[in-house]
Design a protein around this motif. Structure first.
Motif, short mmCIF file in Angstrom:
data_model
loop_
_atom_site.label_atom_id
_atom_site.label_comp_id
_atom_site.label_asym_id
_atom_site.label_seq_id
_atom_site.Cartn_x
_atom_site.Cartn_y
_atom_site.Cartn_z
N PRO A 3 0.82 -1.20 0.00
CA PRO A 3 0.00 0.00 0.00
C PRO A 3 0.86 1.26 0.00
O PRO A 3 2.01 1.24 0.44
N THR A 4 0.31 2.34 -0.48
CA THR A 4 1.02 3.60 -0.48
C THR A 4 0.36 4.57 0.48
O THR A 4 -0.81 4.45 0.80
N VAL A 5 1.15 5.51 0.96
CA VAL A 5 0.65 6.55 1.84
C VAL A 5 0.41 7.77 0.97
O VAL A 5 1.33 8.49 0.62
N SER A 6 -0.85 7.98 0.61
CA SER A 6 -1.16 9.10 -0.27
C SER A 6 -1.26 10.41 0.49
O SER A 6 -0.78 11.43 0.04
N ASP A 7 -1.88 10.39 1.65
CA ASP A 7 -2.04 11.61 2.43
C ASP A 7 -2.06 11.25 3.91
O ASP A 7 -3.11 10.90 4.45
N ALA A 8 -0.90 11.31 4.54
CA ALA A 8 -0.80 10.91 5.94
C ALA A 8 -1.62 11.82 6.85
O ALA A 8 -1.93 11.45 7.97
N SER A 9 -2.01 13.00 6.37
CA SER A 9 -2.85 13.87 7.20
C SER A 9 -4.26 13.29 7.33
O SER A 9 -5.03 13.73 8.17
N ALA A 10 -4.59 12.29 6.50
CA ALA A 10 -5.90 11.64 6.57
C ALA A 10 -5.93 10.55 7.65
O ALA A 10 -6.90 9.81 7.74
N LEU A 11 -4.88 10.44 8.45
CA LEU A 11 -4.83 9.45 9.52
C LEU A 11 -5.80 9.86 10.62
O LEU A 11 -5.77 10.99 11.10
N THR A 12 -6.67 8.92 11.00
CA THR A 12 -7.64 9.18 12.07
C THR A 12 -7.56 8.06 13.09
O THR A 12 -7.03 6.97 12.82
N LEU A 13 -8.12 8.32 14.24
CA LEU A 13 -8.18 7.36 15.34
C LEU A 13 -9.65 7.22 15.73
O LEU A 13 -10.27 8.21 16.13
N VAL A 14 -10.19 6.03 15.57
CA VAL A 14 -11.62 5.84 15.80
C VAL A 14 -11.86 4.61 16.67
O VAL A 14 -11.05 3.67 16.67
N PRO A 15 -12.97 4.60 17.42
CA PRO A 15 -13.31 3.40 18.20
C PRO A 15 -13.45 2.19 17.27
O PRO A 15 -13.96 2.31 16.15
N VAL A 16 -13.00 1.03 17.73
CA VAL A 16 -13.02 -0.15 16.87
C VAL A 16 -14.43 -0.56 16.46
O VAL A 16 -14.60 -1.18 15.42
N ASP A 17 -15.45 -0.18 17.23
CA ASP A 17 -16.81 -0.55 16.85
C ASP A 17 -17.33 0.26 15.66
O ASP A 17 -18.39 -0.03 15.13
N ARG A 18 -16.55 1.25 15.21
CA ARG A 18 -16.91 2.02 14.01
C ARG A 18 -16.11 1.57 12.78
O ARG A 18 -16.18 2.21 11.75
N VAL A 19 -15.36 0.48 12.93
CA VAL A 19 -14.52 -0.03 11.84
C VAL A 19 -15.01 -1.44 11.50
O VAL A 19 -15.28 -2.23 12.40
N PRO A 20 -15.12 -1.76 10.22
CA PRO A 20 -15.52 -3.14 9.86
C PRO A 20 -14.57 -4.17 10.47
O PRO A 20 -13.34 -4.05 10.35
N ARG A 21 -15.13 -5.15 11.12
CA ARG A 21 -14.33 -6.18 11.81
C ARG A 21 -13.33 -6.88 10.89
O ARG A 21 -12.20 -7.13 11.30
N PRO A 22 -13.68 -7.18 9.62
CA PRO A 22 -12.67 -7.83 8.75
C PRO A 22 -11.41 -6.98 8.58
O PRO A 22 -10.31 -7.53 8.48
N GLY A 23 -11.54 -5.66 8.55
CA GLY A 23 -10.37 -4.79 8.46
C GLY A 23 -9.49 -4.90 9.67
O GLY A 23 -8.25 -4.89 9.57
N LEU A 24 -10.09 -5.02 10.84
CA LEU A 24 -9.32 -5.19 12.08
C LEU A 24 -8.62 -6.55 12.10
O LEU A 24 -7.44 -6.64 12.43
N LEU A 25 -9.36 -7.59 11.75
CA LEU A 25 -8.81 -8.93 11.81
C LEU A 25 -7.74 -9.18 10.75
O LEU A 25 -6.96 -10.13 10.86
N ALA A 26 -7.68 -8.34 9.74
CA ALA A 26 -6.65 -8.46 8.70
C ALA A 26 -5.32 -7.86 9.14
O ALA A 26 -4.30 -8.07 8.47
N LEU A 27 -5.30 -7.11 10.23
CA LEU A 27 -4.06 -6.50 10.71
C LEU A 27 -3.06 -7.57 11.12
O LEU A 27 -3.41 -8.57 11.73
#
Length: 170
Positions: A3-27
């Protein structure tokens, strides 16, 4: 594909319940980091079992790139009394596919800023880290963490540098 970092200013921090679980489990972390971090599914289960835990995901654009957990009861990390309000940090990591791009440093900075906003009374961020985890120690020290007085000798990955502290200025 890397993956590429297109805009690091787009980095956010959100509660895990607002993120699709498959994305978390793929980490994932690199194999040599596995002993320090553990499995994501276990980190999430542990955080969800404790009412004092606040599991958070680092998201870049629409990609989940990391995870951490704020512990509102720092005595679960460091069984000592603090002279000012404190929170703990568990399971901080950036996915292996996103490492070595400065995102760990940016994520930690974002976390510190977020803590100041969400927990304005808190003055200390506390964590434990394995003494063999040189990359994590370097990152935390560069971010202003200092070694605490206590060590823990029973970490699952080896001897722990039991306590690192970061003062959160008012």
């Amino acid at each position: 594909m890397i993956p590429t970092v297109s805009d690091a200013s787009a980095l956010t921090l959100v509660p895990v319940d607002r993120v699709p679980r498959p994305g978390l489990l793929a980490l994932r972390v690199a194999p040599e980091q596995q002993g320090f971090v553990g499995r994501v599914v276990d980190l999430l289960a542990d955080a969800q079992s404790r009412p004092s835990a606040d599991p958070l995901a680092f998201v870049l654009g629409d990609q989940v790139i990391g995870l951490c957990c704020i512990e509102r009861e720092p005595r679960t990390i460091a069984p000592i009394a603090f002279d000012a309000p404190a929170v703990g940090l568990r399971g901080f990591f950036i996915d292996a596919r996103w490492q070595r791009r400065g995102l760990g440093r940016r994520a930690l900075s974002l976390l510190l800023d977020t803590l100041k906003q969400r927990h304005p009374a808190v003055r200390w961020l506390v964590l434990s880290v394995d003494e063999g985890n040189a990359a994590a120690l370097r990152l935390y020290r560069q971010a202003g963490f200092v070694e605490g007085a206590q060590r823990y000798h029973g970490g699952s990955a080896g001897r722990q540098q039991f306590l690192l502290l970061r003062r959160l200025d008012p």
